[in-house]
Structure formats: C-alpha cells, structure tokens
Design an enzyme around this catalytic site. Structure first.
Site, PDB file in Angstrom:
ATOM      1  N   ASP A  32      69.798  22.339  44.890  1.00  0.00           N
ATOM      2  CA  ASP A  32      68.688  21.535  44.370  1.00  0.00           C
ATOM      3  C   ASP A  32      68.289  20.510  45.423  1.00  0.00           C
ATOM      4  O   ASP A  32      69.044  20.251  46.361  1.00  0.00           O
ATOM      5  CB  ASP A  32      69.055  20.829  43.045  1.00  0.00           C
ATOM      6  CG  ASP A  32      67.828  20.669  42.149  1.00  0.00           C
ATOM      7  OD1 ASP A  32      66.784  20.175  42.639  1.00  0.00           O
ATOM      8  OD2 ASP A  32      67.893  21.052  40.971  1.00  0.00           O
ATOM      9  N   TYR A 162      48.913  27.308  37.615  1.00  0.00           N
ATOM     10  CA  TYR A 162      50.348  27.489  37.385  1.00  0.00           C
ATOM     11  C   TYR A 162      50.632  28.824  36.692  1.00  0.00           C
ATOM     12  O   TYR A 162      51.447  29.627  37.151  1.00  0.00           O
ATOM     13  CB  TYR A 162      50.846  26.313  36.541  1.00  0.00           C
ATOM     14  CG  TYR A 162      52.252  26.414  36.028  1.00  0.00           C
ATOM     15  CD1 TYR A 162      53.340  26.199  36.862  1.00  0.00           C
ATOM     16  CD2 TYR A 162      52.499  26.695  34.682  1.00  0.00           C
ATOM     17  CE1 TYR A 162      54.630  26.268  36.374  1.00  0.00           C
ATOM     18  CE2 TYR A 162      53.787  26.757  34.182  1.00  0.00           C
ATOM     19  CZ  TYR A 162      54.853  26.543  35.034  1.00  0.00           C
ATOM     20  OH  TYR A 162      56.130  26.606  34.543  1.00  0.00           O
ATOM     21  N   ASP A 313      43.514  23.794  27.684  1.00  0.00           N
ATOM     22  CA  ASP A 313      44.803  23.844  26.995  1.00  0.00           C
ATOM     23  C   ASP A 313      45.133  25.228  26.445  1.00  0.00           C
ATOM     24  O   ASP A 313      44.243  25.993  26.101  1.00  0.00           O
ATOM     25  CB  ASP A 313      44.784  22.847  25.831  1.00  0.00           C
ATOM     26  CG  ASP A 313      46.156  22.271  25.542  1.00  0.00           C
ATOM     27  OD1 ASP A 313      47.143  22.783  26.105  1.00  0.00           O
ATOM     28  OD2 ASP A 313      46.233  21.319  24.762  1.00  0.00           O
TER      29      ASP A 313
HETATM   30  C1  UGA Z   1      54.297  23.006  29.785  1.00  0.00           C
HETATM   31  C2  UGA Z   1      54.377  23.928  30.964  1.00  0.00           C
HETATM   32  O1  UGA Z   1      53.145  24.208  31.517  1.00  0.00           O
HETATM   33  C3  UGA Z   1      55.038  25.223  30.624  1.00  0.00           C
HETATM   34  O2  UGA Z   1      55.288  25.987  31.768  1.00  0.00           O
HETATM   35  C4  UGA Z   1      56.332  25.009  29.994  1.00  0.00           C
HETATM   36  O3  UGA Z   1      56.869  26.272  29.634  1.00  0.00           O
HETATM   37  C5  UGA Z   1      56.120  24.140  28.796  1.00  0.00           C
HETATM   38  O4  UGA Z   1      55.532  22.907  29.172  1.00  0.00           O
HETATM   39  C6  UGA Z   1      57.422  23.898  28.154  1.00  0.00           C
HETATM   40  O5  UGA Z   1      57.880  22.777  28.058  1.00  0.00           O
HETATM   41  O6  UGA Z   1      58.024  24.926  27.764  1.00  0.00           O
HETATM   42  P1  UGA Z   1      52.696  22.463  27.743  1.00  0.00           P
HETATM   43  O7  UGA Z   1      53.348  22.826  26.457  1.00  0.00           O
HETATM   44  O8  UGA Z   1      51.204  22.517  27.736  1.00  0.00           O
HETATM   45  O9  UGA Z   1      53.273  23.409  28.900  1.00  0.00           O
HETATM   46  O10 UGA Z   1      53.148  21.010  28.213  1.00  0.00           O
HETATM   47  P2  UGA Z   1      53.063  19.534  27.663  1.00  0.00           P
HETATM   48  O11 UGA Z   1      52.662  18.669  28.783  1.00  0.00           O
HETATM   49  O12 UGA Z   1      54.343  19.191  27.008  1.00  0.00           O
HETATM   50  O13 UGA Z   1      51.831  19.516  26.648  1.00  0.00           O
HETATM   51  C7  UGA Z   1      51.910  19.955  25.322  1.00  0.00           C
HETATM   52  C8  UGA Z   1      50.662  19.499  24.593  1.00  0.00           C
HETATM   53  O14 UGA Z   1      50.706  18.077  24.411  1.00  0.00           O
HETATM   54  C9  UGA Z   1      49.337  19.767  25.292  1.00  0.00           C
HETATM   55  O15 UGA Z   1      48.393  20.127  24.315  1.00  0.00           O
HETATM   56  C10 UGA Z   1      48.955  18.436  25.902  1.00  0.00           C
HETATM   57  O16 UGA Z   1      47.574  18.289  26.064  1.00  0.00           O
HETATM   58  C11 UGA Z   1      49.479  17.491  24.836  1.00  0.00           C
HETATM   59  N1  UGA Z   1      49.806  16.091  25.278  1.00  0.00           N
HETATM   60  C12 UGA Z   1      50.554  15.876  26.371  1.00  0.00           C
HETATM   61  C13 UGA Z   1      49.374  15.029  24.488  1.00  0.00           C
HETATM   62  O17 UGA Z   1      48.683  15.203  23.463  1.00  0.00           O
HETATM   63  N2  UGA Z   1      49.713  13.759  24.853  1.00  0.00           N
HETATM   64  C14 UGA Z   1      50.465  13.502  25.941  1.00  0.00           C
HETATM   65  O18 UGA Z   1      50.746  12.305  26.210  1.00  0.00           O
HETATM   66  C15 UGA Z   1      50.899  14.587  26.733  1.00  0.00           C
END
Ligand code: UGA
Length: 354
Positions: A32, A162, A313
């Site tokens: 790492d 990504y 999203d």
């Molecule tokens: C991310 C990565 O892109 C994936 O590769 C990974 O597999 C995944 O996380 C995971 O943890 O497994 P995503 O779920 O979109 O995907 O990541 P987040 O940043 O956790 O977002 C989840 C949702 O929360 C999204 O709709 C985002 O817009 C929303 N969000 C995020 C909020 O509403 N407020 C925040 O402060 C941050």
C-alpha cells in the site's frame, strides 16, 4: 496459503487483513502507499508489508519476483471517490485501468488466480430510470452479474469515467481468461459501510468522501447534512463484516468461486439518501445522548454545486445476490441500523465524544 494483497491498508484491505491474520494458515504479502490503518499488524509474523507504489519501476520489479511465490493476488487498490470522477477524470481512468492492467498481465503471465474488487457502479443507471416506469418492472432494475446491461451516460457526464475504466478492466480480465486461461474472481461491492471507511471531512482530511463519511462529518462538525439532488438516489448498504465473510469464502472455495463475478450486497438494507440521513441523525442523537441532533439540519443541494459539472447519479442499486449465496453458502446478516450504530459509535469514540 500465500496471498499478495494490493491495497492492504484501505477500507476493505484493512478489514480483510484483520480477518485473515487471525488464522494461522495465511501468509500475506501486503502493499500500500501508506500503513495508517494497519500499523498494528506490521510486527505480525505472517505479514510482510511493502510501502510503495506497486507500479513505480523498482517496486514493479520486486512485485514480479514476489508474485512467483504466492497462491493468489487480491487487488483492492482503486480510486473510488465520486467527487473525483468528474473533477479528476484522467487520474481516475489512469489508476483504475491504465495502471492496474499491468497487474492483470502479471497474473496471466505467472498463472496466478486474481481476485479483483470491481464496483457495482459498472451497472451505471438502471433501465427503469430511462423508461421512467417508477420501478414497476423488476427486470429493469435488479442487477444480475451476467445479464444486466451496463448503462452509462454521455461522455460529457464525467461521472462515468470511473465506471467505464472499471468496466474496461473487467473486460480485460475476462479477455485474459478467454485467451490465456487466467483464473479470476470479480467482486462487485454494493456500498460496504463500517469503521475506517474513507475519512471524516474537516477532521481527518479535506475534500468530499463518500456519503457515510460526509454525513458523519456534518454531524461531528455541526454542519448541515446535504442531500444531493433531493437525496432520492437509493443504495443497498452492506456491513463490511458481511462483505469480508463473502471474500473469505471466495478465497476458501476456489473450486466454485474461480472464474465468477459476484455481487456482494445486502438487499434488505435499501434506503434513499434522505432516509439514510434521517437514520444517521437519530442514531447519532441516541448514542451521543443529545436529543438536539434529532433535528440536525438536512438540506438539499444541486449536484452541480455539490460535485460540479459532469456529475450524474446511479439512481438505484438493487443487486441479485443469489450467485454468491448459492456458491459460497453465504448470506449478509447485519441490518442497516446495526451497521450505522456500530460505525457511528466507532467514530464518536475515536474522536473522544463518548
Ligand atoms: C461509490 C463508488 O463510486 C462505488 O464504486 C462504490 O462501489 C460505492 O461508492 C460503494 O461504496 O460501494 P456511490 O454509492 O455513488 O458510489 O457513492 P457515495 O458517494 O457514497 O454516494 C451515494 C449517494 O449519496 C449519491 O446519490 C450521492 O449523490 C449522495 N450523497 C453523497 C449525498 O446525498 N450527500 C453527500 O454528502 C454525499
């Protein structure tokens, strides 16, 4: 069993290491860029750590020597922070495809089984979201490893840099399997949550991590929790401990798990981001014993302001996990409230609030 573990100090890597080093039959060569989460393992007799970028010229040469001694390679190294997908797309594509494809080549050359953590993000948006059918037809949104089309938006929506790089890497692995008999297992994680995921913004680092850390940061820093585009996106949340159970079973059952792609998720834990924010503030209020947090501000924010131009999203991620359940005799057990309670308690303790 000798394992080469790339990304051993990351979120999944550090939890996997914790599990494997409890057993005597594993020797781990870990790599790492830093060792913050695993410093306590450095003296372990079955753990040999190299702090380096595996792809730097000298490191790659020693990796090439090391790989000849191992039974399998587990690759958990990646940039997986959505705030970077549209703001640093070149780094994202480079680190998730151009760099790692060399590791795949190495595994193929030396005939080593590659267990690779991909992402559920490669499914992209659901077909339901294009048909606007309000998820009436399950076949348009349930994600099946070998059947569901992978649907990404236009090039200008750089969010997909990504997913696209990760998809290409999966195709590259599969091509090596097809042409050079590379043994592989691909894991598609569905929102693994738990202690030491990402970093708490404003306390442990700067920038925008994934949603769990963003919401926790907001609670710990007394700032509003922001719902991107109204918090309508839905995710199925998986405990890191259930996830590690699945990965351990993949390692231990090569007879069934080789040359498969597995969704690793928990279909019982689906929430919208609005529901997630509400749950987190009420669990925080209970653990911190302060009812004021029941009304902690939750505000909506346009994704263009939160992430910048080019963000789009994934609307919903509901996996079919039957393949993992049947092959691995595994099922995720930990429910969302327990996952959040464990994680929030961990951070409250870590930052001397309990
Ligand atoms: C991310 C990565 O892109 C994936 O590769 C990974 O597999 C995944 O996380 C995971 O943890 O497994 P995503 O779920 O979109 O995907 O990541 P987040 O940043 O956790 O977002 C989840 C949702 O929360 C999204 O709709 C985002 O817009 C929303 N969000 C995020 C909020 O509403 N407020 C925040 O402060 C941050």
């Amino acid at each position: 069993m000798i394992i080469l573990l790339l990304g051993c100090s990351g979120f999944i890597g550090s939890h996997l290491l914790t599990r494997l080093l409890k057993k005597d039959n594993y020797r781990i060569f870990g790599w790492d860029l830093e060792s913050k989460k695993i410093d306590h393992f450095l003296p372990s007799k079955n753990f040999y750590f190299t702090q380096a970028d595996v792809l730097a010229k000298d490191s790659f040469e020693s990796l090439k020597k090391q790989i000849t001694d191992v039974d399998m390679v587990i690759n958990l190294a990646a940039i997986c922070n959505p705030a970077m997908y549209n703001t640093r797309p070149l780094d994202v594509i480079k680190s998730n495809f151009l760099d790692v494809h060399q590791i795949v080549d190495l595994c193929a050359t030396h005939g080593k089984w590659l267990i690779h953590a991909s992402t559920s993000e490669i499914y992209g948006r659901t077909l339901s979201s294009y048909y606007n059918d309000n998820y009436a037809d399950k076949s348009l949104y349930i994600l099946k490893e070998d059947q569901t089309p992978l649907v990404m938006g236009p090039i200008r929506n750089q969010r997909w840099s990504y997913a696209c790089a990760k998809q290409l890497l999966e195709r590259y692995i599969y091509a090596h399997h097809y042409e050079n008999s590379l043994d592989f297992t691909i894991i598609r994680p569905l929102n693994f949550f738990g202690p030491e995921m990402d970093y708490i913004p404003g306390i442990e680092g700067d920038g925008t991590p994934r949603v769990l850390a963003c919401f926790l940061g907001a609670l710990l820093n007394n700032e509003p929790m922001y719902l991107v585009d109204g918090g309508r996106a839905r995710r199925t949340i998986t405990s890191i401990h259930d996830a590690i159970d699945a990965i351990e079973k993949i390692i231990e059952r090569p007879g069934v798990s080789k040359n498969k792609i597995y969704n690793i998720g928990n279909v019982n834990n689906e929430v919208s981001m609005k529901e997630l924010a509400e749950k987190m503030r009420s669990i925080f209020a209970k653990l911190y014993d302060n009812a004021d947090y029941l009304n902690h501000p939750i505000e909506e924010m346009d994704s263009k302001i939160f992430y910048g131009e080019g963000y789009e999203d994934c609307d919903r991620r509901m996996p079919d996990i039957s393949l993992a359940m049947n092959d691995l005799d595994w099922s995720p057990k930990i429910l969302i409230n327990d996952i959040l309670e464990e994680t929030i308690r961990y951070y409250l303790k870590k930052h001397n609030k309990l």
